[in-house]
Design an enzyme around this catalytic site. Structure first.
Site, PDB file in Angstrom:
ATOM      1  N   THR A  57      -6.339 -87.556  22.425  1.00 56.80           N
ATOM      2  CA  THR A  57      -7.776 -87.284  22.455  1.00 56.80           C
ATOM      3  C   THR A  57      -8.480 -88.199  23.449  1.00 56.80           C
ATOM      4  OG1 THR A  57      -9.771 -87.576  21.118  1.00 56.80           O
ATOM      5  CG2 THR A  57      -7.866 -88.815  20.424  1.00 56.80           C
ATOM      6  N   ASP A  58      -9.649 -87.768  23.916  1.00 51.95           N
ATOM      7  CA  ASP A  58     -10.455 -88.642  24.777  1.00 51.95           C
ATOM      8  C   ASP A  58     -11.107 -89.774  23.978  1.00 51.95           C
ATOM      9  OD1 ASP A  58     -12.318 -87.114  23.394  1.00 51.95           O
ATOM     10  OD2 ASP A  58     -13.490 -86.550  25.159  1.00 51.95           O
ATOM     11  N   GLU A  59     -11.056 -89.682  22.633  1.00 55.96           N
ATOM     12  CA  GLU A  59     -11.713 -90.706  21.822  1.00 55.96           C
ATOM     13  C   GLU A  59     -11.036 -92.071  21.963  1.00 55.96           C
ATOM     14  OE1 GLU A  59     -12.973 -89.462  17.912  1.00 55.96           O
ATOM     15  OE2 GLU A  59     -12.846 -87.366  18.503  1.00 55.96           O
ATOM     16  N   TYR A  87      -9.277 -93.424  13.366  1.00 56.38           N
ATOM     17  CA  TYR A  87      -8.630 -92.262  13.992  1.00 56.38           C
ATOM     18  C   TYR A  87      -8.283 -92.562  15.443  1.00 56.38           C
ATOM     19  CZ  TYR A  87      -8.251 -87.841  16.526  1.00 56.38           C
ATOM     20  OH  TYR A  87      -7.825 -86.834  17.367  1.00 56.38           O
ATOM     21  N   LYS A 112      -4.596 -93.064  17.236  1.00 51.62           N
ATOM     22  CA  LYS A 112      -4.168 -92.199  18.345  1.00 51.62           C
ATOM     23  C   LYS A 112      -3.860 -93.052  19.580  1.00 51.62           C
ATOM     24  CE  LYS A 112      -3.814 -88.354  18.614  1.00 51.62           C
ATOM     25  NZ  LYS A 112      -2.695 -87.430  18.297  1.00 51.62           N
TER      26      LYS A 112
HETATM   27  P1  NAD Z   1      -5.420 -80.601  12.435  1.00 56.84           P
HETATM   28  O1  NAD Z   1      -5.867 -81.691  11.520  1.00 56.84           O
HETATM   29  O2  NAD Z   1      -6.108 -79.277  12.377  1.00 56.84           O
HETATM   30  O3  NAD Z   1      -3.861 -80.320  12.236  1.00 56.84           O
HETATM   31  C1  NAD Z   1      -2.926 -81.355  12.067  1.00 56.84           C
HETATM   32  C2  NAD Z   1      -1.617 -80.738  11.603  1.00 56.84           C
HETATM   33  O4  NAD Z   1      -0.656 -81.799  11.457  1.00 56.84           O
HETATM   34  C3  NAD Z   1      -1.707 -80.030  10.255  1.00 56.84           C
HETATM   35  O5  NAD Z   1      -1.036 -78.793  10.311  1.00 56.84           O
HETATM   36  C4  NAD Z   1      -0.999 -80.985   9.289  1.00 56.84           C
HETATM   37  O6  NAD Z   1      -0.381 -80.331   8.194  1.00 56.84           O
HETATM   38  C5  NAD Z   1       0.019 -81.641  10.223  1.00 56.84           C
HETATM   39  N1  NAD Z   1       0.421 -82.970   9.753  1.00 56.84           N
HETATM   40  C6  NAD Z   1      -0.385 -84.002   9.366  1.00 56.84           C
HETATM   41  N2  NAD Z   1       0.351 -85.064   8.988  1.00 56.84           N
HETATM   42  C7  NAD Z   1       1.663 -84.703   9.154  1.00 56.84           C
HETATM   43  C8  NAD Z   1       2.893 -85.378   8.957  1.00 56.84           C
HETATM   44  N3  NAD Z   1       2.933 -86.650   8.488  1.00 56.84           N
HETATM   45  N4  NAD Z   1       4.050 -84.729   9.253  1.00 56.84           N
HETATM   46  C9  NAD Z   1       4.006 -83.451   9.719  1.00 56.84           C
HETATM   47  N5  NAD Z   1       2.874 -82.758   9.906  1.00 56.84           N
HETATM   48  C10 NAD Z   1       1.712 -83.380   9.638  1.00 56.84           C
HETATM   49  O7  NAD Z   1      -5.510 -81.243  13.900  1.00 56.84           O
HETATM   50  P2  NAD Z   1      -5.945 -80.547  15.279  1.00 56.84           P
HETATM   51  O8  NAD Z   1      -7.407 -80.591  15.403  1.00 56.84           O
HETATM   52  O9  NAD Z   1      -5.208 -79.277  15.428  1.00 56.84           O
HETATM   53  O10 NAD Z   1      -5.360 -81.626  16.298  1.00 56.84           O
HETATM   54  C11 NAD Z   1      -3.998 -81.564  16.702  1.00 56.84           C
HETATM   55  C12 NAD Z   1      -3.714 -82.711  17.651  1.00 56.84           C
HETATM   56  O11 NAD Z   1      -4.570 -82.658  18.780  1.00 56.84           O
HETATM   57  C13 NAD Z   1      -3.926 -84.089  17.006  1.00 56.84           C
HETATM   58  O12 NAD Z   1      -2.908 -84.947  17.455  1.00 56.84           O
HETATM   59  C14 NAD Z   1      -5.272 -84.524  17.554  1.00 56.84           C
HETATM   60  O13 NAD Z   1      -5.365 -85.924  17.627  1.00 56.84           O
HETATM   61  C15 NAD Z   1      -5.256 -83.889  18.930  1.00 56.84           C
HETATM   62  N6  NAD Z   1      -6.578 -83.559  19.469  1.00 56.84           N
HETATM   63  C16 NAD Z   1      -7.472 -82.868  18.725  1.00 56.84           C
HETATM   64  C17 NAD Z   1      -8.727 -82.551  19.268  1.00 56.84           C
HETATM   65  C18 NAD Z   1      -9.744 -81.748  18.496  1.00 56.84           C
HETATM   66  O14 NAD Z   1     -10.884 -81.628  18.944  1.00 56.84           O
HETATM   67  N7  NAD Z   1      -9.386 -81.155  17.358  1.00 56.84           N
HETATM   68  C19 NAD Z   1      -9.047 -82.984  20.562  1.00 56.84           C
HETATM   69  C20 NAD Z   1      -8.090 -83.698  21.293  1.00 56.84           C
HETATM   70  C21 NAD Z   1      -6.852 -83.978  20.739  1.00 56.84           C
END
Ligand code: NAD
Length: 353
Positions: A134-136, A159, A163
Site C-alpha cells: 500500500t502507499d500508506e 496497519y 505492511k
Molecule cells: P481484504 O481484507 O479484503 O482481504 C484480505 C484477505 O486475506 C481475506 O480473504 C482474508 O481471509 C485473507 N487473510 C487474512 N489473514 C490471513 C492469513 N493469516 N492467512 C491466509 N489468508 C489470510 O484485503 P484487500 O483490501 O483485498 O487487500 C489485499 C492486499 O492489498 C493487502 O495486502 C493490502 O494491504 C493490499 N492493498 C490494499 C489496498 C486497498 O485499498 N484495499 C490498497 C493497496 C494495497
C-alpha cells in the site's frame, strides 16, 4: 512447475477480483486463504466452482501447510495479497496485524524460497513473487508532492507499519536469497466486493439505509482512488513484465477529499435510489477524527506506467457509478459477508478491548 499462480488472500476484495480475472482468462489459480471475516468465497462468483480454481484454506503463518501446498501445486508464481487490511481494526487490535502481515509474510517468503531453490534452472529463472502493498507505508503528504519509488518509509498506523515491515522482508528475501521478488504499492482501491467497513461501501450501505454518514474530522483528508480492476491489471503487468528487485507504484490519478467522495455517492444514490425523505447528503455527520489520520496520499506512477505499459483505465466517476450500482444490486452478498456481526459501527478509536 505448472502454469498455476498461487494467490494469497484470493477470497478478499482485491484478491477475488484477481482470481475472477485469472480464471476468466483460463489460468489455473491456487487460492491460499484462511477465510477470515474479510474472506468470502461468494466474492468469487462462478470462478469458485471452476476446475481452474483450487482453494487451499490455509493460514499463511502455517509453514507446514504452505510447504505442502507449494509441493502439491507447483505454482509458477505467487501474488501475495493476504493481510489484515483495515486501519481502524489495526488501532483497536494490532496483534493480528503483526501476526498475519509480518509473521505470515515471513513464513510465506521462507516457503517460497525453499520451493524456488529446488526448481530446475529454467523454472527458477521464470518464477516470480509479487508482494502487494500500500502507499500508506510512505506516511502522509501535505498539499503538494506525490509518492514515488524513492519515497522514504514513514508508516503511522499499526496497519501501515506492519505492511512496511512486510515490504522490507520481501526486499530482503530478494537481496539475501535471490528470491525474484517484485514489490508493488498501490493507492486506495474501491469497487465491487469490498467489505462494507471501508469508506466507499460503508457510505453506500449506510446512506441507502438512511443512517448517519460519519465523516472523520473535517472530511478534507485526500486519497488517490483506483478502481480495483485497474489495480489487478497492474499486478498482472508487474508479474509478466516487472523486473525482480524493482518496486512499482499504482495510483488512480483520482485525488479526492473524503467529503467530496461522500457527496458524489449521495448524488448517485439520489439518482439511482431517491429517498422520500430528501437528498442523501442530509445524512452527513462529522465525527471525531481517527487517531493518526494521514492527511493526504497521492501517487506518481509515471515510472510504472512507462515500465509496465500500464495505466488506470476507468475514471473515478465511472468507477464510482459502477460501484454504487453493484452494491445496490447485491444486497444478498452484503448480508452474507456482514454475517450478522458487523453493522457499520465505528472502529479505530484505540479503545482497548
Ligand atoms: P481484504 O481484507 O479484503 O482481504 C484480505 C484477505 O486475506 C481475506 O480473504 C482474508 O481471509 C485473507 N487473510 C487474512 N489473514 C490471513 C492469513 N493469516 N492467512 C491466509 N489468508 C489470510 O484485503 P484487500 O483490501 O483485498 O487487500 C489485499 C492486499 O492489498 C493487502 O495486502 C493490502 O494491504 C493490499 N492493498 C490494499 C489496498 C486497498 O485499498 N484495499 C490498497 C493497496 C494495497
Amino acid at each position: 512447475m505448472t502454469d498455476a499462480i498461487l494467490v494469497t488472500g484470493g477470497a478478499g476484495f482485491i484478491g477475488s477480483a484477481l482470481v475472477r480475472r485469472l480464471v476468466a482468462e483460463g489460468v489455473s489459480v491456487v487460492n491460499v486463504d484462511r477465510l477470515t471475516y474479510a474472506g468470502n468465497l461468494a466474492s468469487l462468483g462462478d470462478a469458485s466452482s471452476s476446475p481452474l480454481h483450487h482453494l487451499e484454506q490455509v493460514d499463511i503463518r502455517d509453514a507446514a501447510a504452505l510447504h505442502r501446498v507449494f509441493r502439491a501445486r507447483r505454482p509458477r508464481a505467487v501474488i501475495h495479497l493476504a493481510a489484515e487490511s483495515h486501519v481502524d481494526r489495526s488501532i483497536d487490535g494490532p496483534a493480528a496485524f503483526v501476526e498475519t502481515n509480518v509473521v505470515g509474510t515471513f513464513w510465506l517468503l521462507e516457503e517460497a524460497r525453499r520451493y524456488h531453490a529446488e526448481l530446475p534452472d529454467t523454472d527458477r529463472d521464470a518464477f516470480r513473487f509479487v508482494h502487494v502493498s500500500t502507499d500508506e507505508v510512505f506516511g502522509a503528504l501535505g498539499d503538494e508532492s506525490r509518492f514515488d519509488e524513492s519515497s522514504a518509509y514513514d508508516p503511522r498506523s499499526p496497519y501501515s507499519a506492519t505492511k512496511a515491515g512486510s515490504d522490507h522482508l520481501a526486499r530482503a528475501w530478494y537481496h539475501a536469497y535471490g528470491l525474484p521478488v517484485i514489490v508493488t504499492n498501490c493507492s486506495n482501491n474501491y469497487g465491487p466486493c469490498q467489505f462494507p467497513e471501508k469508506l466507499i461501501p460503508l457510505m453506500i450501505r449506510t446512506a441507502a439505509r438512511g443512517g448517519p454518514l460519519p465523516i472523520y474530522g473535517d472530511g478534507r483528508n485526500v486519497r488517490d482512488w483506483i478502481y480495483v480492476d485497474d489495480h489487478v491489471a497492474g499486478l498482472l503487468a508487474a508479474l509478466e513484465y516487472g523486473t525482480p528487485g524493482e518496486t512499482y507504484l499504482f495510483g488512480g490519478e483520482a485525488e479526492r477529499r473524503n467529503i467530496d467522495v461522500v457527496h458524489a455517492i449521495c448524488a448517485l444514490l439520489d439518482e439511482l435510489r431517491p429517498s422520500p425523505d430528501g437528498a442523501h447528503a442530509r445524512l452527513i455527520a462529522f465525527v471525531e477524527d481517527r487517531p493518526g489520520h494521514d492527511y493526504r496520499y497521492a501517487i506518481d506512477s509515471s515510472r510504472t506506467r512507462a515500465a509496465l505499459d500500464w495505466h488506470p483505465a476507468l475514471s473515478f466517476e465511472e468507477g464510482l457509478r459502477r460501484t454504487v450500482e453493484w452494491y445496490l444490486a447485491n444486497e444478498a452478498w452484503c448480508e452474507a459477508v456482514e454475517g450478522g456481526t458487523y453493522r457499520g459501527e465505528r472502529l479505530g478509536l484505540g479503545v482497548r478491548p
